[in-house]
Design a protein around this motif. Structure first.
Motif, mmCIF file in Angstrom:
data_model
loop_
_atom_site.group_PDB
_atom_site.id
_atom_site.type_symbol
_atom_site.label_atom_id
_atom_site.label_comp_id
_atom_site.label_asym_id
_atom_site.label_seq_id
_atom_site.Cartn_x
_atom_site.Cartn_y
_atom_site.Cartn_z
ATOM 1 N N VAL A 278 0.838 -1.199 0.000
ATOM 2 C CA VAL A 278 0.000 0.000 0.000
ATOM 3 C C VAL A 278 0.874 1.250 0.000
ATOM 4 C CG1 VAL A 278 -1.648 1.331 1.361
ATOM 5 C CG2 VAL A 278 -1.977 -1.113 1.066
ATOM 6 N N MET A 279 1.951 1.227 0.795
ATOM 7 C CA MET A 279 2.858 2.384 0.823
ATOM 8 C C MET A 279 3.423 2.662 -0.562
ATOM 9 S SD MET A 279 5.028 1.574 4.222
ATOM 10 C CE MET A 279 6.279 2.844 4.048
ATOM 11 N N ALA A 280 3.763 1.570 -1.279
ATOM 12 C CA ALA A 280 4.409 1.748 -2.580
ATOM 13 C C ALA A 280 3.424 2.232 -3.634
ATOM 14 C CB ALA A 280 5.051 0.436 -3.023
ATOM 15 N N SER A 281 2.140 1.878 -3.489
ATOM 16 C CA SER A 281 1.191 2.263 -4.524
ATOM 17 C C SER A 281 0.322 3.445 -4.129
ATOM 18 C CB SER A 281 0.318 1.062 -4.904
ATOM 19 O OG SER A 281 -0.296 0.542 -3.757
ATOM 20 N N ALA A 282 0.435 3.908 -2.889
ATOM 21 C CA ALA A 282 -0.426 5.009 -2.450
ATOM 22 C C ALA A 282 -0.071 6.298 -3.181
ATOM 23 C CB ALA A 282 -0.283 5.217 -0.948
ATOM 24 N N ILE A 283 -1.107 7.078 -3.491
ATOM 25 C CA ILE A 283 -0.867 8.445 -3.984
ATOM 26 C C ILE A 283 -1.720 9.418 -3.194
ATOM 27 C CG2 ILE A 283 -0.025 7.958 -6.322
ATOM 28 C CD1 ILE A 283 -2.901 8.285 -7.272
ATOM 29 N N ASP A 284 -2.006 9.023 -1.958
ATOM 30 C CA ASP A 284 -2.779 9.868 -1.070
ATOM 31 C C ASP A 284 -2.171 9.735 0.326
ATOM 32 O OD1 ASP A 284 -5.787 11.153 -0.769
ATOM 33 O OD2 ASP A 284 -5.111 10.109 1.022
ATOM 34 N N LEU A 285 -2.031 10.864 1.023
ATOM 35 C CA LEU A 285 -1.337 10.844 2.307
ATOM 36 C C LEU A 285 -2.037 9.928 3.311
ATOM 37 C CD1 LEU A 285 -0.417 14.617 2.775
ATOM 38 C CD2 LEU A 285 1.065 12.755 2.081
ATOM 39 N N ALA A 286 -3.383 9.952 3.328
ATOM 40 C CA ALA A 286 -4.109 9.138 4.314
ATOM 41 C C ALA A 286 -3.884 7.653 4.044
ATOM 42 C CB ALA A 286 -5.594 9.474 4.278
ATOM 43 N N THR A 287 -4.003 7.267 2.779
ATOM 44 C CA THR A 287 -3.788 5.863 2.419
ATOM 45 C C THR A 287 -2.372 5.441 2.763
ATOM 46 O OG1 THR A 287 -5.307 6.219 0.600
ATOM 47 C CG2 THR A 287 -4.007 4.217 0.549
ATOM 48 N N PHE A 288 -1.411 6.285 2.387
ATOM 49 C CA PHE A 288 -0.008 5.985 2.671
ATOM 50 C C PHE A 288 0.202 5.757 4.162
ATOM 51 C CE2 PHE A 288 3.869 7.933 4.356
ATOM 52 C CZ PHE A 288 4.791 7.015 3.907
ATOM 53 N N PHE A 289 -0.375 6.636 4.977
ATOM 54 C CA PHE A 289 -0.079 6.557 6.396
ATOM 55 C C PHE A 289 -0.653 5.298 7.035
ATOM 56 C CE2 PHE A 289 -0.466 7.577 10.897
ATOM 57 C CZ PHE A 289 0.850 7.899 11.153
ATOM 58 N N VAL A 290 -1.869 4.903 6.620
ATOM 59 C CA VAL A 290 -2.435 3.679 7.192
ATOM 60 C C VAL A 290 -1.591 2.470 6.767
ATOM 61 C CG1 VAL A 290 -4.482 2.271 7.449
ATOM 62 C CG2 VAL A 290 -4.714 4.714 7.236
ATOM 63 N N GLY A 291 -1.124 2.479 5.510
ATOM 64 C CA GLY A 291 -0.235 1.413 5.058
ATOM 65 C C GLY A 291 1.036 1.367 5.880
ATOM 66 N N LEU A 292 1.593 2.544 6.149
ATOM 67 C CA LEU A 292 2.815 2.634 6.954
ATOM 68 C C LEU A 292 2.594 2.038 8.337
ATOM 69 C CD1 LEU A 292 5.709 4.070 7.262
ATOM 70 C CD2 LEU A 292 4.423 5.819 8.450
ATOM 71 N N GLU A 293 1.475 2.382 8.951
ATOM 72 C CA GLU A 293 1.212 1.892 10.307
ATOM 73 C C GLU A 293 0.990 0.385 10.316
ATOM 74 O OE1 GLU A 293 1.301 3.601 13.538
ATOM 75 O OE2 GLU A 293 2.625 4.354 11.989
ATOM 76 N N LEU A 294 0.321 -0.118 9.270
ATOM 77 C CA LEU A 294 0.125 -1.565 9.183
ATOM 78 C C LEU A 294 1.477 -2.271 9.122
ATOM 79 C CD1 LEU A 294 -1.708 -3.971 8.892
ATOM 80 C CD2 LEU A 294 -1.884 -3.514 6.460
ATOM 81 N N MET A 295 2.382 -1.738 8.292
ATOM 82 C CA MET A 295 3.713 -2.319 8.193
ATOM 83 C C MET A 295 4.449 -2.206 9.528
ATOM 84 S SD MET A 295 6.978 -0.843 6.162
ATOM 85 C CE MET A 295 7.330 0.371 7.427
ATOM 86 N N ALA A 296 4.386 -1.008 10.126
ATOM 87 C CA ALA A 296 5.181 -0.747 11.319
ATOM 88 C C ALA A 296 4.728 -1.632 12.471
ATOM 89 C CB ALA A 296 5.073 0.731 11.692
ATOM 90 N N LEU A 297 3.420 -1.696 12.689
ATOM 91 C CA LEU A 297 2.906 -2.465 13.815
ATOM 92 C C LEU A 297 3.286 -3.945 13.677
ATOM 93 C CD1 LEU A 297 1.377 -1.274 16.133
ATOM 94 C CD2 LEU A 297 -0.753 -2.005 15.114
ATOM 95 N N SER A 298 3.163 -4.472 12.451
ATOM 96 C CA SER A 298 3.554 -5.864 12.238
ATOM 97 C C SER A 298 5.045 -6.043 12.473
ATOM 98 C CB SER A 298 3.203 -6.292 10.812
ATOM 99 O OG SER A 298 1.916 -5.875 10.469
ATOM 100 N N SER A 299 5.841 -5.052 12.063
ATOM 101 C CA SER A 299 7.291 -5.164 12.234
ATOM 102 C C SER A 299 7.683 -5.202 13.706
ATOM 103 C CB SER A 299 7.998 -3.976 11.575
ATOM 104 O OG SER A 299 7.618 -3.854 10.249
ATOM 105 N N TYR A 300 7.048 -4.359 14.516
ATOM 106 C CA TYR A 300 7.394 -4.367 15.948
ATOM 107 C C TYR A 300 7.153 -5.754 16.531
ATOM 108 C CZ TYR A 300 6.458 0.621 15.118
ATOM 109 O OH TYR A 300 6.414 1.888 14.600
ATOM 110 N N LEU A 301 6.047 -6.374 16.092
ATOM 111 C CA LEU A 301 5.709 -7.687 16.636
ATOM 112 C C LEU A 301 6.675 -8.758 16.146
ATOM 113 C CD1 LEU A 301 1.893 -7.342 16.403
ATOM 114 C CD2 LEU A 301 3.230 -7.632 18.462
ATOM 115 N N LEU A 302 7.083 -8.654 14.880
ATOM 116 C CA LEU A 302 8.049 -9.628 14.368
ATOM 117 C C LEU A 302 9.357 -9.516 15.133
ATOM 118 C CD1 LEU A 302 7.408 -9.422 10.532
ATOM 119 C CD2 LEU A 302 6.954 -11.348 12.038
#
Lengths: 165, 489
Positions: free
Chosen positions: B117-141
């Motif tokens: 989602v981060m790579a294909s987003a062209i909207d700040l809101a979409t990008f940010f939710v994608g970023l958080e999804l990635m980040a939260l999963s990364s912390y857990l990994l």
């Protein structure tokens, strides 16, 4: 709301002072209570921005539910009282001037900034918010459910007792 | 308000696989969890196929929140390959540590969805939710081995610094929205290009965005978390975390800085030069001092981010697509060689009582000739020695920097690259030319089973490194094509 109105400073104080207290308190219970006050201040900010629905959900969800959960979590997990203290202490001498400098720069630049997004919407309503959420921002809104899913999975992974012996 | 689901079919496939993994995992006995990784890996294949089938598409959907363009196609396929490779490396290591759970693969898949989602987003809101999804999963990994103190520490550090980084990034994005009145990249770009906006606020927004992204890709001075996180995290998770989030963040960085803030390059290029040089300096010099291989690889990946930032400067400065396509090619090469290097550490940890220290690499060539050979190829590639992918990637990258008129920056980059050769080649010297100390020799006896999926993963990574080094044309063309077909440029 504008920088010039007294109510702005009042509401800001309601957010900032509890936020500082929350970080500075040594006792986690006091920190949690300061956090509740900060959440109420944020709700007040939403009210001044004509975002009543957000203010209501802020009060219901953050003040009402999340804070209580956090208080329970602290009370149930703490072994000994009072022994919990800050662990970022060694850096505070550097953080203070750096943070203060950042605040001054941001204050000067943003205080005189011209924002074209304008002020709070004139006629905000729950219907308008809903139409934004389910039309223009439908995708990020749905994606947020995955973020919540990951959060739940994470809570289970980190906190649940081992599944196997 | 056309919502075209075609654009998110691959993401939906990964989400479906993640949900299945989460659902069936609790009902499986411990032994039944073997092979769960293949459910995740097999989900990546049709997802990649669906991305490939849509490669000629060129449109934005979800109210201009998601773009399906050549750029997104390149990054999605790369990210899916990274996710599949990460899952190939993991199973045995998880099993040995008693944490073979479907949740791990589900988190890898959901993190990958966030990255896509981060790579294909062209909207700040979409990008940010994608970023958080990635980040939260990364912390857990990072904290997946919760019975190990270091893993939990890595998770906590990653969470705290990452949350701050997200907040800083969000502040910058909020300022952009306030200035332009839009969350759409293209609208923001047009508004900024008009030149009628408050320049001081743009500077603040640029600094905040740069700071937030610097955290996410571990660029100096916000790199401090990376060594601790990669060292503490489970090694296969570290392999994934050292590559995936960086690829996704660079996709966003290219869009943010060369498109959205393209007209403002005079404001961000000087700052980026300082960050890039500091990042190369810290990465290369600190890696020299490390005795722990995971920390060494962490600092080396910081140095690689420094090189990538050089190409970003080139991309911002010149109007050709050379710099951006060099970044894309470099990311593909970096993904293969870095994950491969971590994969060798996973292999050694599975096969012997290995603690990731350099001393334990001594005499490895005799005990584990295969692993030593793979590691040697990957170290040559990371150092940038031909005929490997690392060499060509660095070559294109520095060429793009020279092309943009920054020959002196390219010279600095090459100098640090020479310094970095020392710590990569040192590993090879240890493996092939040193006799192990007796106590290390006792520890590093081959034992414990191999796992063929790990071997397959290592083989694939090595093959990619060599093939990209000999036959770069397909990937290089794809990279150039991707940058040329970026929507909204």
């Amino acid at each position: 709301m504008h920088f010039s109105t007294p109510i702005f400073y009042l509401v800001s104080a309601l957010v900032i002072i509890p936020a500082v207290l929350m970080v500075a308190m040594r006792n986690l219970i006091y920190s949690a209570i300061a956090m509740i006050a900060c959440f109420i201040g944020v709700a007040a900010v939403f009210v001044t921005l004509n975002a009543e629905l957000l203010a209501a959900s802020q009060l219901l969800i953050y003040v009402g539910a999340i804070s209580i959960l956090i208080l329970f979590a602290i009370m149930l997990t703490r072994r000994r009282s009072g022994a919990i203290c800050l662990f970022f202490h060694r850096q505070s001498w550097a953080a203070l001037p750096a943070g203060a400098a950042l605040a001054v720069v941001l204050g000067i630049v943003l205080g005189s900034a011209r924002f074209s997004a304008g002020s709070a919407p004139k006629n905000p309503s729950t219907a308008n918010l809903a139409s934004l959420l389910f039309n223009q921002y439908a995708f990020p809104f749905e994606l947020a459910s995955l973020v919540l899913l990951v959060a739940i999975v994470g809570a289970v992974l980190l906190a649940m007792r081992e599944r196997r012996s | 308000m056309q919502h075209d689901v075609v654009a998110i079919v691959p993401e939906l496939m990964l989400v479906a696989a993640a949900l299945v993994l989460l659902l069936i995992d609790p009902f499986l006995p411990a032994k039944g969890r073997r092979g769960l990784s293949w459910l995740g890996i097999m989900a990546c294949l049709p997802a990649a196929a669906s991305v490939w089938l849509a490669r000629s598409q060129q449109f934005s959907t979800f109210s201009h929140g998601i773009a399906l363009d050549g750029f997104a196609v390149f990054f999605k396929i790369l990210l899916l390959a990274v996710a599949a490779l990460a899952m190939l490396l993991s199973e045995k290591h998880l099993a040995r540590n008693g944490r073979l759970l479907g949740d791990y693969y589900a988190l890898v898949l959901l993190a990958t969805v966030g990255m896509m989602v981060m790579a294909s987003a062209i909207d700040l809101a979409t990008f940010f939710v994608g970023l958080e999804l990635m980040a939260l999963s990364s912390y857990l990994l990072a904290g997946f081995f919760r019975h190990q103190l270091r893993s939990i520490e890595a998770s906590l550090k990653y969470f705290l610094t990452g949350s701050f980084a997200s907040a800083i990034l969000l502040f910058g994005m909020a300022l952009l929205y306030g200035l332009t009145g839009s969350t759409n990249y293209q609208q923001i770009s047009i508004a900024i290009g008009s030149g009628s906006l408050d320049g001081h606020v743009i500077v603040i927004a640029v600094v905040l965005l740069l700071g937030g992204f610097a955290f996410k890709v571990a660029a100096a001075p916000f790199h401090g978390w990376a060594p601790d996180v990669y060292q503490g995290a489970p090694t296969p998770a570290a392999a994934f975390l050292s590559v995936g989030p960086k690829i996704a963040a660079f996709a966003a960085i290219i869009k943010f800085f060369t498109i959205m803030l393209g007209s403002e390059q005079a404001r961000w290029v000087p700052l980026m030069i300082v960050v890039a040089i500091a990042t190369m300096l810290i990465g290369a010099t600190m890696a020299l001092l490390q005795h722990d291989l995971k920390r060494m690889l962490a600092f080396s990946s910081i140095a690689h981010v420094g090189y990538l930032l050089l190409a970003l400067i080139a991309a911002g400065q010149s109007h050709s697509n050379f710099g951006s396509s060099a970044i894309l090619f470099y990311l593909a090469a970096y993904a293969a060689m870095n994950m491969g290097a971590f994969g060798v550490l996973v292999f050694l940890a599975n096969s012997a009582r290995f603690n990731d220290s350099l001393d334990e690499m001594a005499g490895l060539a005799r005990r584990f000739p295969g692993a030593a050979g793979v590691m040697a190829v990957l170290m040559f590639s990371l150092a940038g020695i031909p005929p490997t992918a690392g060499f060509l990637a660095k070559f294109y990258l520095f060429a793009s920097v020279v092309d943009a008129g920054y020959a002196w920056l390219a010279v600095i980059g090459v100098l640090f690259s020479v310094v970095s050769a020392f710590y990569y080649l040192r590993v090879i010297v240890y493996m092939y030319m040193r006799e192990p100390e007796p106590e290390v020799a006792a520890v590093m006896e081959p034992g414990g089973g191999r796992s063929w999926d790990l071997s397959l993963g290592l083989g694939l990574a090595t093959a990619v490194v060599i093939v990209l080094g000999v036959l770069p044309a397909p990937v290089l063309n794809a990279a150039q094509d991707a940058v040329a077909k970026i929507l909204g440029s």
